[in-house]
Design an enzyme around this catalytic site. Structure first.
Site, PDB file in Angstrom:
ATOM      1  N   PHE A 128       0.876  -1.174   0.000  1.00 50.81           N
ATOM      2  CA  PHE A 128       0.000   0.000   0.000  1.00 50.81           C
ATOM      3  C   PHE A 128       0.917   1.229   0.000  1.00 50.81           C
ATOM      4  O   PHE A 128       1.876   1.284   0.779  1.00 50.81           O
ATOM      5  CB  PHE A 128      -0.872  -0.036   1.260  1.00 50.81           C
ATOM      6  N   ASP A 200       1.926  -5.506   8.334  1.00 49.79           N
ATOM      7  CA  ASP A 200       0.715  -4.683   8.247  1.00 49.79           C
ATOM      8  C   ASP A 200      -0.478  -5.635   8.105  1.00 49.79           C
ATOM      9  O   ASP A 200      -0.514  -6.450   7.183  1.00 49.79           O
ATOM     10  CB  ASP A 200       0.824  -3.760   7.031  1.00 49.79           C
ATOM     11  N   TYR A 225     -10.830   0.704  10.622  1.00 54.01           N
ATOM     12  CA  TYR A 225     -12.055   1.164   9.946  1.00 54.01           C
ATOM     13  C   TYR A 225     -12.449   0.253   8.786  1.00 54.01           C
ATOM     14  O   TYR A 225     -13.460   0.481   8.149  1.00 54.01           O
ATOM     15  CB  TYR A 225     -11.923   2.619   9.478  1.00 54.01           C
ATOM     16  N   LYS A 226     -11.637  -0.758   8.493  1.00 57.58           N
ATOM     17  CA  LYS A 226     -11.993  -1.675   7.403  1.00 57.58           C
ATOM     18  C   LYS A 226     -12.781  -2.858   7.998  1.00 57.58           C
ATOM     19  O   LYS A 226     -13.914  -2.694   8.390  1.00 57.58           O
ATOM     20  CB  LYS A 226     -10.724  -2.123   6.677  1.00 57.58           C
ATOM     21  N   ARG A 375     -12.257  -3.812  -7.063  1.00 54.55           N
ATOM     22  CA  ARG A 375     -12.161  -4.648  -5.853  1.00 54.55           C
ATOM     23  C   ARG A 375     -13.543  -4.912  -5.269  1.00 54.55           C
ATOM     24  O   ARG A 375     -14.361  -4.003  -5.117  1.00 54.55           O
ATOM     25  CB  ARG A 375     -11.329  -3.941  -4.774  1.00 54.55           C
TER      26      ARG A 375
HETATM   27  C1  LIG Z   1      -5.889   1.062   4.561  1.00 58.54           C
HETATM   28  C2  LIG Z   1      -4.427   0.851   4.643  1.00 58.54           C
HETATM   29  C3  LIG Z   1      -3.592   1.806   5.242  1.00 58.54           C
HETATM   30  C4  LIG Z   1      -4.184   3.111   5.698  1.00 58.54           C
HETATM   31  O1  LIG Z   1      -3.332   3.918   6.427  1.00 58.54           O
HETATM   32  P1  LIG Z   1      -3.928   5.179   7.203  1.00 58.54           P
HETATM   33  O2  LIG Z   1      -2.771   5.771   7.846  1.00 58.54           O
HETATM   34  O3  LIG Z   1      -4.976   4.673   8.127  1.00 58.54           O
HETATM   35  O4  LIG Z   1      -4.560   6.088   6.197  1.00 58.54           O
HETATM   36  C5  LIG Z   1      -2.243   1.509   5.354  1.00 58.54           C
HETATM   37  N1  LIG Z   1      -1.747   0.337   4.912  1.00 58.54           N
HETATM   38  C6  LIG Z   1      -2.530  -0.591   4.304  1.00 58.54           C
HETATM   39  C7  LIG Z   1      -1.939  -1.882   3.829  1.00 58.54           C
HETATM   40  C8  LIG Z   1      -3.882  -0.354   4.152  1.00 58.54           C
HETATM   41  O5  LIG Z   1      -4.659  -1.251   3.559  1.00 58.54           O
END
Ligand SMILES: *Cc1c(COP(=O)(O)O)cnc(C)c1O
Length: 416
Positions: A128, A200, A225-226, A375
């Protein structure tokens, strides 16, 4: 053309679903098929009263006292311990705080601080983006550190972990494809070569079984939040294995990470355990919302969720396979359900974004990721097999009628 299996067959699966009753715990509007719980989970109904009580009772009446009387100050730890139960960690190993991005920054620094002779961060080039951007930030603050990416600086991460590698940053599940990575094996290899691992878990926690102690990773981060349904902007979490407590430092040395925040000392003294990863005051309302999100998991087994998520996504794959070739739809995710987390990503050469927009107009909410990935998240807590059937049927109709070519579906929004 009628899709097979039939809608009746999908309904029959719903009637046998032991998790079917969980759907009632969420607010989902009639006519919406929500396939984006991998981006923002829906609202658990309990959250409305919880936030209301927090505002009217704890804040309006309790005022500053609520930091103690309502447990506000320690929510970082109490929610962290609740998550630890779900994620195979121990008490005091997880704190809920800040954003995933910030926690990546802190934990990468923490790992590097434990390996002073080593300066390299190794990561997946498909990470990401924020993970890579934050690693670049760590590199820039340390000056002499380097960042090597799988797919850019080497072919396989296994071959890139060397005597200069301080930390390997992994994604438990790839956000684009839903593919689960063998974190346990990679961690074993990294440890054999003297490196640490930070993982992560944004796309694994709450949807596939996670056992941090079994994976044996050193640090971990993730958002809530996911799949954990904590609400928009809900705080992230950070894990530090107990064996490392007291042995790392991180540069965001705010007062909440101090050993005695309310002694108001002049110099920083690092707090105990994972609390050393805290920085400043947290968003109390968001933590209350997260509490409702986590409570939904109280009476479910993650293994049951995982089986249902797989069955839902396998059904989608089966249905879409029957017409994919006719319309130039490709599978970005593996068709083999054992390799992914319950997300199915499809591709389409020209239409990816517009197809997602046309589906949204029909009430089927998925999302689009550059360059051409559509997705669809099959989250087991609130989706029905009949929803999967309807979603596939809408996709079929959008393609068959070429609805996606309409101008209104080809205007790009800020958030895709
Ligand atoms: C959603 C997501 C993030 C989001 O990071 P934020 O700091 O909460 O915006 C980071 N890494 C991955 C792999 C994600 O899927």
């Amino acid at each position: 053309m009628a899709l097979t299996p039939t809608r009746n067959a999908a309904e029959a699966l719903d009637s046998q679903d032991p998790l079917a009753h969980k759907r009632e715990e969420f607010f989902i509007e009639e006519g919406t098929i929500y396939l984006d719980g991998n981006s923002l989970g829906p609202a658990p109904k309990a959250v409305f009263d919880s936030i209301d009580r927090t505002m009217r009772e704890e804040w309006a009446k309790g005022l500053i006292r609520s930091h103690n009387t309502a447990g506000w100050f320690m929510l970082t730890d109490t929610l962290g311990d609740r998550l630890a139960q779900m994620l195979g960690a121990g008490e005091g190993e997880i704190v809920v705080c800040d954003t995933t991005s910030l926690n990546i920054y802190k934990t990468l620094h923490a790992a590097l601080s434990m390996k002073p002779g080593r300066r390299k961060i190794v990561a997946e080039g498909t990470s990401f983006p924020t993970n890579l951007y934050m690693a670049e930030g760590v590199r820039s603050t340390l000056g002499d550190a380097t960042l090597a990416l799988e797919g850019r600086d080497g072919d396989r991460i296994e071959d890139m972990i060397d005597a200069n590698t301080a930390v390997v940053m992994l994604n438990h599940v790839d956000y684009r494809s839903g593919v689960i990575r063998d974190v346990k094996a990679l961690t074993k290899l990294a440890h054999e070569r003297g490196a640490l691992v930070m993982v992560d878990m944004c796309h694994s926690a709450g949807v596939i079984p996670v056992d941090l102690h079994d994976l044996n990773v050193d640090f971990a981060v993730g958002c809530t939040y996911k799949y954990l349904n904590g609400g928009p902007g809900s705080p992230a979490y950070a894990y530090a294995a107990k064996r490392h407590h007291g042995k790392f430092t991180q540069p965001l040395s705010g007062w909440h990470g101090h050993a005695a925040p309310f002694k108001f000392e002049q110099s920083y003294r690092q707090g105990e355990g994972a609390r050393a990863l805290l920085c400043g005051t947290q968003h109390t309302l968001s933590m209350r919302a997260l509490q409702s999100g986590l409570a939904v998991f109280d009476d479910v087994k993650i293994t049951d969720l995982y089986s249902k998520g797989r069955a839902l996504s396998d059904l989608f794959v089966q249905l879409v396979e029957s017409f994919a070739d006719d319309f130039g739809i490709g599978f970005y995710s593996p068709k083999d359900g054992t390799l992914r987390n319950g997300q199915v990503s499809l591709t389409h050469a020209e239409g990816g974004y517009a197809i997602v927009q046309a589906l949204i107009a029909r009430g089927v909410i998925g999302d689009f990721r550059q360059p051409n990935v559509m997705r669809f998240g099959f989250t087991p807590l609130y989706l029905r097999f009949a929803d999967v059937w309807d979603a596939a049927n809408h996709l079929y109709e959008v393609m068959r009628t070429e609805e996606w070519k309409e101008d209104r579906f080809n205007v790009v929004n800020t958030v895709t």
